[in-house]
Scaffold this motif. Structure first.
Motif, PDB file in Angstrom:
ATOM      1  N   PHE A 158     -30.418  49.681 -26.128  1.00  0.00           N
ATOM      2  CA  PHE A 158     -29.018  51.007 -25.735  1.00  0.00           C
ATOM      3  C   PHE A 158     -28.707  50.697 -27.443  1.00  0.00           C
ATOM      4  CE2 PHE A 158     -28.917  49.817 -21.170  1.00  0.00           C
ATOM      5  CZ  PHE A 158     -28.859  51.449 -21.043  1.00  0.00           C
ATOM      6  N   ASP A 159     -28.633  49.647 -28.366  1.00  0.00           N
ATOM      7  CA  ASP A 159     -27.588  49.656 -29.854  1.00  0.00           C
ATOM      8  C   ASP A 159     -28.441  50.511 -30.156  1.00  0.00           C
ATOM      9  OD1 ASP A 159     -26.063  48.025 -31.350  1.00  0.00           O
ATOM     10  OD2 ASP A 159     -27.709  47.387 -32.860  1.00  0.00           O
ATOM     11  N   ALA A 160     -30.038  50.153 -30.516  1.00  0.00           N
ATOM     12  CA  ALA A 160     -31.081  50.947 -31.618  1.00  0.00           C
ATOM     13  C   ALA A 160     -30.814  52.740 -31.453  1.00  0.00           C
ATOM     14  CB  ALA A 160     -32.478  51.013 -31.195  1.00  0.00           C
ATOM     15  N   ALA A 161     -30.789  52.818 -29.759  1.00  0.00           N
ATOM     16  CA  ALA A 161     -30.562  54.957 -29.503  1.00  0.00           C
ATOM     17  C   ALA A 161     -29.222  54.837 -30.136  1.00  0.00           C
ATOM     18  CB  ALA A 161     -30.393  54.514 -28.264  1.00  0.00           C
ATOM     19  N   GLN A 162     -27.893  54.154 -29.738  1.00  0.00           N
ATOM     20  CA  GLN A 162     -26.156  54.321 -30.221  1.00  0.00           C
ATOM     21  C   GLN A 162     -26.700  54.523 -31.791  1.00  0.00           C
ATOM     22  OE1 GLN A 162     -24.612  52.231 -31.487  1.00  0.00           O
ATOM     23  NE2 GLN A 162     -22.582  53.653 -31.227  1.00  0.00           N
ATOM     24  N   LYS A 163     -27.255  53.582 -32.030  1.00  0.00           N
ATOM     25  CA  LYS A 163     -27.276  53.416 -34.139  1.00  0.00           C
ATOM     26  C   LYS A 163     -27.857  54.890 -34.400  1.00  0.00           C
ATOM     27  CE  LYS A 163     -26.985  48.776 -34.709  1.00  0.00           C
ATOM     28  NZ  LYS A 163     -27.538  47.176 -35.418  1.00  0.00           N
ATOM     29  N   ALA A 463     -23.276  53.732 -26.076  1.00  0.00           N
ATOM     30  CA  ALA A 463     -22.391  52.386 -26.944  1.00  0.00           C
ATOM     31  C   ALA A 463     -22.275  51.485 -25.388  1.00  0.00           C
ATOM     32  CB  ALA A 463     -21.061  53.322 -26.974  1.00  0.00           C
ATOM     33  N   PRO A 464     -21.703  50.410 -25.931  1.00  0.00           N
ATOM     34  CA  PRO A 464     -21.538  49.321 -24.546  1.00  0.00           C
ATOM     35  C   PRO A 464     -20.154  49.676 -23.654  1.00  0.00           C
ATOM     36  CG  PRO A 464     -21.789  48.493 -26.889  1.00  0.00           C
ATOM     37  CD  PRO A 464     -21.704  49.988 -27.134  1.00  0.00           C
ATOM     38  N   ASP A 465     -19.699  50.312 -23.790  1.00  0.00           N
ATOM     39  CA  ASP A 465     -18.699  50.699 -23.182  1.00  0.00           C
ATOM     40  C   ASP A 465     -18.866  51.954 -22.314  1.00  0.00           C
ATOM     41  OD1 ASP A 465     -18.354  52.417 -25.525  1.00  0.00           O
ATOM     42  OD2 ASP A 465     -16.178  52.541 -25.269  1.00  0.00           O
ATOM     43  N   GLU A 470     -21.364  51.163 -17.216  1.00  0.00           N
ATOM     44  CA  GLU A 470     -21.483  51.272 -15.838  1.00  0.00           C
ATOM     45  C   GLU A 470     -22.726  50.993 -15.381  1.00  0.00           C
ATOM     46  OE1 GLU A 470     -22.416  56.086 -16.004  1.00  0.00           O
ATOM     47  OE2 GLU A 470     -20.514  56.152 -17.428  1.00  0.00           O
ATOM     48  N   LEU A 471     -23.797  50.289 -15.913  1.00  0.00           N
ATOM     49  CA  LEU A 471     -24.678  50.238 -15.131  1.00  0.00           C
ATOM     50  C   LEU A 471     -24.173  47.903 -15.173  1.00  0.00           C
ATOM     51  CD1 LEU A 471     -28.084  51.291 -17.688  1.00  0.00           C
ATOM     52  CD2 LEU A 471     -27.867  51.407 -14.994  1.00  0.00           C
ATOM     53  N   LEU A 472     -23.585  47.565 -16.505  1.00  0.00           N
ATOM     54  CA  LEU A 472     -23.457  46.196 -16.112  1.00  0.00           C
ATOM     55  C   LEU A 472     -22.181  46.054 -15.082  1.00  0.00           C
ATOM     56  CD1 LEU A 472     -23.568  43.858 -17.576  1.00  0.00           C
ATOM     57  CD2 LEU A 472     -21.951  44.116 -19.085  1.00  0.00           C
ATOM     58  N   THR A 473     -21.004  47.130 -15.075  1.00  0.00           N
ATOM     59  CA  THR A 473     -20.859  47.063 -13.469  1.00  0.00           C
ATOM     60  C   THR A 473     -21.492  47.150 -12.382  1.00  0.00           C
ATOM     61  OG1 THR A 473     -18.895  48.159 -14.886  1.00  0.00           O
ATOM     62  CG2 THR A 473     -18.991  48.642 -12.654  1.00  0.00           C
ATOM     63  N   ALA A 499     -17.059  42.476 -18.847  1.00  0.00           N
ATOM     64  CA  ALA A 499     -17.722  43.541 -19.413  1.00  0.00           C
ATOM     65  C   ALA A 499     -18.729  42.984 -21.074  1.00  0.00           C
ATOM     66  CB  ALA A 499     -16.935  45.065 -19.016  1.00  0.00           C
ATOM     67  N   ASP A 500     -17.513  42.474 -21.939  1.00  0.00           N
ATOM     68  CA  ASP A 500     -18.546  42.629 -22.838  1.00  0.00           C
ATOM     69  C   ASP A 500     -18.898  40.703 -22.874  1.00  0.00           C
ATOM     70  OD1 ASP A 500     -16.395  40.210 -22.468  1.00  0.00           O
ATOM     71  OD2 ASP A 500     -15.326  40.876 -24.360  1.00  0.00           O
ATOM     72  N   MET A 501     -19.585  40.622 -22.157  1.00  0.00           N
ATOM     73  CA  MET A 501     -20.055  39.433 -21.774  1.00  0.00           C
ATOM     74  C   MET A 501     -20.031  37.950 -22.125  1.00  0.00           C
ATOM     75  SD  MET A 501     -22.944  40.164 -20.173  1.00  0.00           S
ATOM     76  CE  MET A 501     -21.859  41.413 -19.742  1.00  0.00           C
ATOM     77  N   THR A 502     -18.033  38.081 -22.137  1.00  0.00           N
ATOM     78  CA  THR A 502     -17.786  36.862 -22.335  1.00  0.00           C
ATOM     79  C   THR A 502     -16.967  36.002 -20.391  1.00  0.00           C
ATOM     80  OG1 THR A 502     -15.179  37.912 -21.707  1.00  0.00           O
ATOM     81  CG2 THR A 502     -16.482  37.130 -24.325  1.00  0.00           C
TER      82      THR A 502
END
Length: 604
Positions: A158-163, A463-465, A470-473, A499-502
């Motif tokens: 996701f990060d590479a595609a988002q960038k 982006a992460p949000d 959505e997938l993370l939720t 959601a931020d993995m904390t």
């Protein structure tokens, strides 16, 4: 996964361990250095093939107990037997992806955000492949063509595609700035941006051009027609001027008609006299033919004999010598003479020698007069033609000449108007180009703005949000719900993966809580992974970090899960002074000492 037996030989500090697990939960305790951690690591390496204290296979020999040349670890389960042999490292291992996380409870907490996210997606069976993510973006109504440009970068995550999407959005903003002449892109500003107004629209300019060119075409036609008329008029004036210059000459020639007519009359009368004189002289010349016209006398003499001689005497033959004709005439004359004697019953007179001599002269004089008459007739016709032309010129003299000046004035006016329309055409064409350029500028700016918005939406979705959230939720909801139930059952503070993995334990971040609180959080996360993955296996080391109340809570919690069938095997390792008395139905205790435990320890 249900473990039924653990056997180790010369594996680090676990020199001789043979533990049969008769209950779902096994508490393996001992003093410091007794070999508890070695058993835990042996279980881990036999099940996964993953070493703990070394990283290279060539160093596996370091995992042997001191003084040993070989060792092994065997784990019997209800599924299969898993093992590892030292120092070679060969063995049979389980390939379950979640297994390392239930054998090492602190593993999840040690991962970074991306690793945690990726693991949770895999745990919950959430597809992160390019096709699945692309379909999610399409389902959101995002630009399909822009998605095609970004989709290949999803292979990098996701990060590479988002960038990449964000970079392309920046490029589109730069293109918008270039098109707009240096304007700074803004979402609201770009949506309605237009350059300065122009004189007219491209459509109006094109319509005006049609009307202007229609007028120009008509003027061009009129100009061409006028140029032809002016040319014809000038030619007519030149002709009239030329004729006028000849008029006096023609007048002089026309005035000679009377004199020429008098001469003609005189010559005609004189010709008649000479023709009579030639006839008389010819008659007096008698039978001696004129050497210049030997057949003439004979033909004239024979004219009265027959109709044939009349034809022979025709002007077609008159004055010509034809020997065959002469012979035929002689034959007729001889026959006539035999029957009737000489024509008219008398003998012709004897030829007059003087007449014979004068006849050629008279004929010459006659011919000369013929030529004089012909010349006079010719001159008379020429004089009459000159008079006719003179009369025509004289008749035209009074008629008006073509108005060349008027035609040229009209030509100048139409030409000037045509040139004005041409200038208007040029200006209108400039306006059309400017308007078309403005329209193109607006269209290009709108396109780049649309690109910015489409790519920004895609970047936002990646982006992460966005889609990851959505997938993370989807991944977090089940595990957090299980963690909530576990905390309630263990009577511990709730642990949550955000959601931020904390990770939070109670109200505080994982990094800020105590060691025992971290242990509780790790234990509950590892159990949740075990349950959600279907492994139903849990290994917890160093439970002695908990106080007595914490240990009691742990036992109640684990015993309850075992009773409910939520877990098949739990291995709990800890340092204790002595083997505690266990009052739980599903928990068994095993003491390890000097690297030996279970049946091997008893045998020793």
């Amino acid at each position: 996964m249900k473990i039924t037996r653990i056997t180790t030989s010369n594996f680090l500090g676990a020199r001789a361990v043979d533990i049969e697990l008769r209950k779902p939960v096994a508490l393996i305790a001992g003093k410091n250095g007794a070999g508890k951690s070695s058993v835990q690591e042996a279980v881990r390496m036999a099940l996964t093939g993953e070493p703990v204290r070394v990283s290279l296979k060539k160093d596996y020999g370091a995992l042997l107990s001191e003084g040993a040349d070989a060792g092994f670890a065997d784990i019997m389960t209800d599924q299969s037997k898993y093992s590892v042999v030292l120092p070679g490292g060969k063995g049979v291992h389980c390939e379950a992806a979640a297994l390392p996380y239930v054998l090492d409870a602190q593993r999840f907490a040690r991962m970074d955000d991306n690793e945690r996210r990726t693991f949770l997606f895999g745990l919950m069976g959430i597809k992160l492949d390019s096709a699945s993510v692309t379909q999610r973006m399409l389902d959101k109504g995002l630009d399909s063509k822009k998605i095609e440009q970004i989709a290949p970068f999803l292979r990098g995550g996701f990060d590479a595609a988002q960038k990449e999407a964000a970079a392309k959005a920046r490029d589109a903003k730069a293109a918008w700035k270039t098109v707009t002449g240096g304007e700074t892109w803004g979402k609201d500003k770009a949506a309605s941006w237009q350059p300065a107004a122009v004189a007219c629209t491209a459509a109006d300019a094109e319509k005006a051009l049609i009307d202007i060119r229609r007028v120009i075409a008509a003027d061009e036609a009129d100009i061409g027609k006028l140029q032809q008329e002016i040319g014809a008029a000038k030619s007519e004036i030149a002709r009239r001027q030329s004729a006028e210059s000849r008029r006096m000459e023609l007048h002089a020639r026309a005035e000679q008609i009377g004199r020429i007519q008098a001469r003609l009359d005189h010559d005609t009368a004189e010709l008649a006299d000479w023709e009579k004189k030639v006839e008389e002289t010819r008659a007096r010349a008698g039978g001696k033919p004129n050497p210049k016209a030997p057949g003439e006398y004979l033909l004239r003499g024979l004219a009265a004999v027959t109709d044939e001689f009349v034809a022979i005497a025709n002007d077609k033959y008159f004055g010509q010598f034809d020997e065959a004709l002469l012979n035929r005439a002689s034959t007729h004359l001889a026959e006539y003479k035999r029957l009737h004697g000489w024509p008219h019953g008398s003998k012709p007179a004897e030829p007059d020698p003087e007449a014979i001599t004068d006849l050629p002269k008279h004929e010459q004089a006659r011919d000369l007069m013929k030529r004089a008459v012909a010349n006079a007739q010719r001159d008379l016709e020429a004089a009459k033609a000159a008079k006719a032309e003179y009369d025509r010129i004289l008749a035209e003299h009074g008629t008006a000449l073509p108005d060349v000046a008027g035609l040229e004035k009209t030509l100048r006016e139409i030409t000037q108007r045509r040139d004005q329309y041409r200038e208007e055409e040029r200006q209108t064409m400039d306006n059309a180009r400017i308007a078309a350029g403005r329209d193109k500028q607006i269209a290009d700016a709108a396109k780049h703005h649309a690109d910015v918005m489409a790519l920004t939406d895609i970047a936002g979705a990646l982006a992460p949000d966005g889609i990851p959230a959505e997938l993370l939720t989807k991944a977090l909801d089940p595990i957090n719900e299980h963690l909530r139930l576990s905390a309630a059952n263990a009577e511990w503070e709730p642990v949550q993966i955000n959601a931020d993995m904390t990770i939070t334990y109670g109200v505080r971040d994982y990094a800020l809580v105590s060691e025992s609180e971290k242990w509780r959080a790790d234990a509950m996360i590892a159990e949740a992974v075990s349950f959600l993955s279907g492994l139903r296996l849990l290994v917890l080391d160093r439970f002695d970090v908990l106080d007595l109340k914490g240990r009691e809570d742990l036992m109640y919690w684990i015993d309850g899960m075992a009773a409910d069938g939520d877990i098949d095997t739990t291995l709990i390792f800890g340092t204790l002074k002595a083997l505690p008395a266990i009052s739980f139905d599903n928990i068994g205790a095993h003491w390890i000492e000097g690297g030996a435990a279970g049946q091997m320890k008893e045998a020793a």
